[in-house]
Enzyme design. Structure first.
Site, PDB file in Angstrom:
ATOM      1  N   HIS A 115     -10.155   0.747  -0.554  1.00  0.00           N
ATOM      2  CA  HIS A 115      -8.743   0.364  -0.236  1.00  0.00           C
ATOM      3  C   HIS A 115      -8.310  -0.555  -2.346  1.00  0.00           C
ATOM      4  CE1 HIS A 115      -5.176   0.276   1.627  1.00  0.00           C
ATOM      5  NE2 HIS A 115      -5.867  -0.649   2.164  1.00  0.00           N
ATOM      6  N   CYS A 154       0.723  -1.403   0.098  1.00  0.00           N
ATOM      7  CA  CYS A 154       0.007   0.115  -0.334  1.00  0.00           C
ATOM      8  C   CYS A 154       0.764   1.502  -0.012  1.00  0.00           C
ATOM      9  CB  CYS A 154      -0.695   0.036   1.193  1.00  0.00           C
ATOM     10  SG  CYS A 154      -1.590  -1.663   1.051  1.00  0.00           S
ATOM     11  N   HIS A 191      -4.222   7.513   5.739  1.00  0.00           N
ATOM     12  CA  HIS A 191      -4.087   6.572   4.976  1.00  0.00           C
ATOM     13  C   HIS A 191      -5.568   6.060   5.295  1.00  0.00           C
ATOM     14  CE1 HIS A 191      -2.620   2.661   3.032  1.00  0.00           C
ATOM     15  NE2 HIS A 191      -3.028   2.611   3.704  1.00  0.00           N
TER      16      HIS A 191
END
Length: 430
Positions: A358, A177, A319
């Protein structure tokens, strides 16, 4: 590397301008559609239809999906015989790259093709194609020359380069990520060392597969949201009733140029990227520093690289995965960065994952694009779905909706498995 005197009297590397944004995402594309959804807090997460959760016996019911995609309006010059050899992932990434080029008005000849580069990020690459190709009874998936393109993680970048005519560095990195942030960091190095004059830097991710869901469910409760009745509320970062994230897909690409080069050719600038720093804690593979001190130190370092100070930060793009460890780590990092401040005096801090889910290797690019547009519009995008904050995350998340603001400095944070942390510093265009 050219050093400049900032407006605050600091010596810092020349800013890197964001001159174009391309986005092919659920609920509309381009910089306009992307900003419309982000600024309105309009979730594009809906009922998962890519696979049958009940048949797969998986408690996963929501995802941010691109239901229909036709590459032809985006890539009118692409021959049908070539397009037939590519996957949906390749075509969507190519479309986002071409959008970014056009949005930047980077016309053919504006940059020496040998100095136009493309850097992409993807955590898993063409996983869906490999899954289908390896299924029992698959019909000769390797029998034509297109299989070579379809099976390579780097093909979206390579095929984009061929379509656009980019002859500089063309590569794809994979680092979970934080990959999107790392791709931007590589682009900054290319531009500042003078190897490239423009870099199309982006991410593409297509993880809506039962196999990927199983990987995250195996980590335990609270990682993937089990929301079934109201998919748009599946992702609730920093919230007392968080459940985890939903899977999202698509491609986002930024066009980056040195600020001086961008203005010299009359380009429109959304925002400037000032600096990037990455840290591997070399510690626990699936959690991050929970004291907040390491992340706070990294933010101080990246701001120091930019010639700026923590007290100047007007927004932090988190995030924001709606998982307990991530949410608490971010909030603790803010408190460690501003130890003398009360919670209500911390900079506004939010997440865009309630909108697009996500997206792993693309997540850092989405954060950079969203932060650039917030600086450009002088408007903070809200953290959607946040009604009652976790007591440990009880600070300003702009939960009430979009908010007009006057700020010229923002921070974007990214975290990943492997104990990795990444931070960008961005400023409003001058």
């Amino acid at each position: 590397m050219r050093l400049i005197e900032s407006a605050h009297g600091h010596q810092a590397p020349e800013p890197i301008a964001v001159t174009g944004i391309g986005a092919v995402l659920p609920g509309g594309g381009g910089a306009t559609g992307f900003w419309r959804n982000i600024s309105a807090g309009a979730s594009q997460i809906g009922k998962l239809t890519r696979f049958d959760p009940d048949r797969e016996r998986l408690p996963v019911f929501a995802a941010a999906q691109i239901d229909d995609f036709d590459h032809r309006p985006y890539l009118p010059e692409l021959k049908p015989s070539h397009a037939a050899k590519y996957t949906r992932e390749i075509l969507i990434a190519m479309a986002a790259a071409e959008q970014a080029r056009q949005d930047a008005a980077l016309l053919p000849g504006a940059v020496d093709p040998r100095r136009l580069s493309i850097v992409m990020s993807s955590s898993r690459g063409p996983l869906d194609w490999w899954r289908t190709a390896m299924e029992p009874g698959a019909q000769t998936p390797f029998a034509d020359s297109g299989a070579m393109f379809r099976g390579l993680a780097g093909s979206p970048a390579s095929m984009s380069a061929i379509y656009i005519g980019a002859q500089g560095l063309v590569t794809t990195i994979s680092n979970a990520c934080v990959g999107g942030h790392h791709a931007i960091g590589l682009a900054l190095r290319e531009l500042r060392c003078g190897a490239s004059d423009a870099v199309l830097v982006g991410g593409h991710e297509f993880p809506i597969l039962a196999q990927v869901a199983r990987c995250y469910l195996a980590l335990g409760d609270g990682v993937i949201s089990g929301e079934r009745d109201d998919p748009a509320r599946a992702v609730r970062p920093y919230s007392k009733d968080r459940e985890g994230f939903a899977l999202g897909e698509g491609a986002v690409v930024l066009c980056l140029e040195r600020e001086s080069s961008a203005y010299a050719r009359g380009a429109h600038v959304y925002a400037n990227i000032l600096a990037h720093r990455a840290l591997n804690e070399a510690d626990h593979p699936t959690t991050m520093d929970m004291t907040g001190s390491l992340t706070a130190g990294l933010i101080r370092d990246v701001l120091d690289d930019a010639g700026r100070k923590p007290d100047e930060v007007g927004y932090v793009c988190g995030h924001g995965t709606a998982t307990r460890y991530n949410d608490l780590a971010e909030s603790r990092a803010l408190r460690a960065l501003y130890p003398q401040r009360s919670a209500d005096a911390l900079p506004p801090h939010g997440s865009n994952k309630p909108i697009y889910g996500h997206t792993f290797g693309m997540a850092g690019i989405i954060n950079a694009a969203a932060t650039s547009l917030m600086l450009h519009h002088q408007t903070l995008a809200p953290t959607a779905n946040l009604v009652e904050p976790d007591p440990e995350c009880d600070h300003d998340h702009v939960a009430e909706g979009a908010r007009k603001a006057q700020f010229d400095l923002a921070v974007s944070m990214s975290f990943a498995f492997g104990s990795q942390t990444s931070v960008l510093a961005l400023e409003a265009a001058r």
